[in-house]
Design a protein around this motif. Structure first.
Motif, mmCIF file in Angstrom:
data_model
loop_
_atom_site.group_PDB
_atom_site.id
_atom_site.type_symbol
_atom_site.label_atom_id
_atom_site.label_comp_id
_atom_site.label_asym_id
_atom_site.label_seq_id
_atom_site.Cartn_x
_atom_site.Cartn_y
_atom_site.Cartn_z
ATOM 1 N N MET A 31 0.836 -1.192 0.000
ATOM 2 C CA MET A 31 0.000 0.000 0.000
ATOM 3 C C MET A 31 0.874 1.245 0.000
ATOM 4 O O MET A 31 1.927 1.265 0.632
ATOM 5 N N ASN A 32 0.440 2.260 -0.716
ATOM 6 C CA ASN A 32 1.159 3.531 -0.764
ATOM 7 C C ASN A 32 0.282 4.600 -0.118
ATOM 8 O O ASN A 32 -0.823 4.865 -0.589
ATOM 9 N N GLN A 33 0.760 5.197 0.986
ATOM 10 C CA GLN A 33 -0.002 6.246 1.665
ATOM 11 C C GLN A 33 0.702 7.575 1.495
ATOM 12 O O GLN A 33 1.917 7.671 1.703
ATOM 13 N N GLN A 34 -0.062 8.601 1.119
ATOM 14 C CA GLN A 34 0.525 9.920 0.880
ATOM 15 C C GLN A 34 -0.263 10.980 1.629
ATOM 16 O O GLN A 34 -1.477 11.073 1.499
ATOM 17 N N LYS A 35 0.413 11.802 2.408
ATOM 18 C CA LYS A 35 -0.170 12.978 3.048
ATOM 19 C C LYS A 35 0.380 14.192 2.307
ATOM 20 O O LYS A 35 1.492 14.656 2.570
ATOM 21 N N SER A 36 -0.388 14.696 1.362
ATOM 22 C CA SER A 36 0.120 15.689 0.421
ATOM 23 C C SER A 36 0.660 16.948 1.080
ATOM 24 O O SER A 36 1.630 17.542 0.605
ATOM 25 N N PHE A 37 0.032 17.384 2.177
ATOM 26 C CA PHE A 37 0.438 18.651 2.785
ATOM 27 C C PHE A 37 1.280 18.453 4.050
ATOM 28 O O PHE A 37 1.519 19.386 4.796
ATOM 29 N N GLU A 38 1.734 17.221 4.253
ATOM 30 C CA GLU A 38 2.561 16.949 5.426
ATOM 31 C C GLU A 38 3.941 16.427 5.045
ATOM 32 O O GLU A 38 4.760 16.124 5.900
ATOM 33 N N SER A 39 4.197 16.310 3.754
ATOM 34 C CA SER A 39 5.481 15.774 3.308
ATOM 35 C C SER A 39 6.471 16.904 3.041
ATOM 36 O O SER A 39 6.106 17.960 2.510
ATOM 37 N N GLU A 40 7.712 16.687 3.418
ATOM 38 C CA GLU A 40 8.776 17.658 3.144
ATOM 39 C C GLU A 40 9.659 17.186 1.989
ATOM 40 O O GLU A 40 10.664 17.819 1.671
ATOM 41 N N ARG A 41 9.278 16.083 1.372
ATOM 42 C CA ARG A 41 10.067 15.539 0.254
ATOM 43 C C ARG A 41 9.812 16.352 -1.016
ATOM 44 O O ARG A 41 8.784 17.032 -1.163
ATOM 45 N N ALA A 42 10.745 16.281 -1.941
ATOM 46 C CA ALA A 42 10.533 16.870 -3.264
ATOM 47 C C ALA A 42 9.270 16.258 -3.853
ATOM 48 O O ALA A 42 8.989 15.077 -3.664
ATOM 49 N N THR A 43 8.496 17.058 -4.561
ATOM 50 C CA THR A 43 7.155 16.650 -4.987
ATOM 51 C C THR A 43 6.960 16.857 -6.480
ATOM 52 O O THR A 43 7.499 17.804 -7.069
ATOM 53 N N LEU A 44 6.189 15.949 -7.085
ATOM 54 C CA LEU A 44 5.742 16.136 -8.464
ATOM 55 C C LEU A 44 4.345 16.731 -8.410
ATOM 56 O O LEU A 44 3.418 16.129 -7.850
ATOM 57 N N TYR A 45 4.169 17.920 -8.985
ATOM 58 C CA TYR A 45 2.863 18.577 -9.025
ATOM 59 C C TYR A 45 2.258 18.414 -10.418
ATOM 60 O O TYR A 45 2.920 18.663 -11.433
ATOM 61 N N ILE A 46 1.002 17.980 -10.474
ATOM 62 C CA ILE A 46 0.274 17.875 -11.742
ATOM 63 C C ILE A 46 -0.592 19.125 -11.832
ATOM 64 O O ILE A 46 -1.618 19.250 -11.144
ATOM 65 N N VAL A 47 -0.184 20.079 -12.661
ATOM 66 C CA VAL A 47 -0.792 21.415 -12.651
ATOM 67 C C VAL A 47 -1.682 21.632 -13.876
ATOM 68 O O VAL A 47 -1.218 21.582 -15.019
ATOM 69 N N ALA A 48 -2.962 21.892 -13.620
ATOM 70 C CA ALA A 48 -3.884 22.235 -14.705
ATOM 71 C C ALA A 48 -3.670 23.687 -15.105
ATOM 72 O O ALA A 48 -3.508 24.564 -14.251
ATOM 73 N N THR A 49 -3.649 23.931 -16.416
ATOM 74 C CA THR A 49 -3.454 25.289 -16.930
ATOM 75 C C THR A 49 -4.644 25.683 -17.809
ATOM 76 O O THR A 49 -5.388 24.825 -18.277
ATOM 77 N N PRO A 50 -4.859 26.980 -18.048
ATOM 78 C CA PRO A 50 -6.033 27.434 -18.797
ATOM 79 C C PRO A 50 -6.128 26.808 -20.187
ATOM 80 O O PRO A 50 -5.121 26.577 -20.862
ATOM 81 N N ILE A 51 -7.372 26.555 -20.628
ATOM 82 C CA ILE A 51 -7.599 25.975 -21.950
ATOM 83 C C ILE A 51 -7.919 27.050 -22.983
ATOM 84 O O ILE A 51 -8.282 26.746 -24.113
ATOM 85 N N GLY A 52 -7.770 28.292 -22.609
ATOM 86 C CA GLY A 52 -8.021 29.382 -23.547
ATOM 87 C C GLY A 52 -7.992 30.732 -22.867
ATOM 88 O O GLY A 52 -7.308 31.651 -23.289
ATOM 89 N N ASN A 53 -8.726 30.853 -21.774
ATOM 90 C CA ASN A 53 -8.821 32.105 -21.038
ATOM 91 C C ASN A 53 -7.775 32.125 -19.928
ATOM 92 O O ASN A 53 -7.901 31.429 -18.923
ATOM 93 N N LEU A 54 -6.742 32.927 -20.107
ATOM 94 C CA LEU A 54 -5.614 32.914 -19.163
ATOM 95 C C LEU A 54 -6.014 33.325 -17.755
ATOM 96 O O LEU A 54 -5.346 32.961 -16.781
ATOM 97 N N SER A 55 -7.107 34.069 -17.607
ATOM 98 C CA SER A 55 -7.533 34.495 -16.274
ATOM 99 C C SER A 55 -8.016 33.326 -15.431
ATOM 100 O O SER A 55 -8.246 33.480 -14.228
ATOM 101 N N GLU A 56 -8.151 32.129 -16.040
ATOM 102 C CA GLU A 56 -8.590 30.955 -15.294
ATOM 103 C C GLU A 56 -7.433 30.206 -14.623
ATOM 104 O O GLU A 56 -7.665 29.175 -13.988
ATOM 105 N N LEU A 57 -6.219 30.707 -14.744
ATOM 106 C CA LEU A 57 -5.137 30.109 -13.964
ATOM 107 C C LEU A 57 -5.388 30.419 -12.498
ATOM 108 O O LEU A 57 -5.559 31.575 -12.113
ATOM 109 N N THR A 58 -5.430 29.397 -11.650
ATOM 110 C CA THR A 58 -5.755 29.615 -10.243
ATOM 111 C C THR A 58 -4.559 30.204 -9.495
ATOM 112 O O THR A 58 -3.405 30.006 -9.896
#
Length: 285
Positions: free
Chosen positions: A1-28
């Protein structure tokens, strides 16, 4: 089993980042912060991503990660994580991995023991689905049907008795042939074609396949096709809809893929790891 606490890890992280599909103001704001603070951004097309980064005055180092270098790039990104560097993965637009490269990378990073954290944002499939007027759940997201017509018809035949709403991506130069095949195999069902989502010419074409087809042929731009499920709600024949793993792989090998390419594709389609499929195919389980 693989358990991950996303906001409690201090390890280097891979982020999967969604980007705008047309309207740049939709970048969070969170996506902007991740892109600014990551050590490296792995982009499907560095030229396209550079336009986004320039707009937001982000100067993070860029590397290429696309379907043609995915295996080598994945190993390189794991090496960066081992060096303590966090990496943000982006596609040209929308959510990485959804009909875009990244699944092999995510599997390798998880196997190497590093966190994989999703960063929410734009997604053409979900935008189209919620505004389509068709039932939003349950739904089945297929992505792009095969460009070869014979293969496309075969895939549609495996989907025709599914009761859930069907969601596809399609290119404008293939939309007429694709909808004709849908009409032939699925029948004249309610549908919605959404195009140029979040852009100036955003448009939704709602009606039956037969009604939308002649209009769709005149349209351009990125397209999402939403089609109603089988109203008779027949239970699909699982043995037809999803062949045994060996036969599934062999069907792609017979079409010209290498065994390794076929294993990767079958793993994606079944939502299983490449290693699981490999062991099953070679009788190692």
């Amino acid at each position: 089993m693989n358990q991950q606490k996303s906001f409690e890890s201090e390890r280097a992280t891979l982020y999967i980042v969604a980007t705008p599909i047309g309207n740049l103001s939709e970048l969070t704001p969170r996506a902007k912060e991740i892109l600014e603070n990551a050590d490296v951004i792995a982009a499907e097309d560095t030229r396209n991503t550079m336009k986004l980064l320039s707009h937001f005055q982000i100067d993070t180092r860029l590397i290429a990660h696309h379907k043609f270098n995915e295996s080598a790039s994945s190993k390189g990104i794991v090496s960066l994580l081992r060096e303590g560097k966090s990496v943000a993965v982006v596609s040209d637009a929308g959510y990485p991995l959804i009909s875009d490269p990244g699944s092999e990378l995510v599997q390798e990073v998880i196997e190497a023991g590093y966190p994989v954290v999703p960063v929410s944002g734009s997604n053409a499939m979900l935008n189209a689905l919620v505004a389509s007027g068709l039932s939003p759940q349950p739904f089945l997201f297929y992505g792009f049907l095969p460009s070869n017509e014979r293969q496309r018809i075969r895939e549609l035949q495996t989907l025709r008795h599914y009761p859930m709403t069907l969601v596809f991506y399609e290119a404008p130069h293939r939309i007429e042939k694709m909808l004709n095949n849908c009409l032939e195999v699925l029948g004249d069902r309610p549908m919605c074609l959404a195009r140029e989502l979040t852009k100036k010419h955003e448009e939704f074409l709602r009606g039956t396949i037969q009604e939308v087809l002649p209009v769709a042929a005149t349209r351009k731009g990125e397209m999402v096709v939403i089609i109603a499920g089988d109203e008779e709600k027949k239970a699909p024949d699982v043995t037809q809809a999803m062949p045994l793993i060996k036969e599934h792989i062999q069907s792609y090998v017979s079409e010209g893929m290498t065994t390794n390419e076929a294993i990767k594709r079958v793993a994606r389609e079944r939502g299983m790891s490449k290693n699981e499929i490999y062991k099953e195919y070679h009788g190692l389980n």
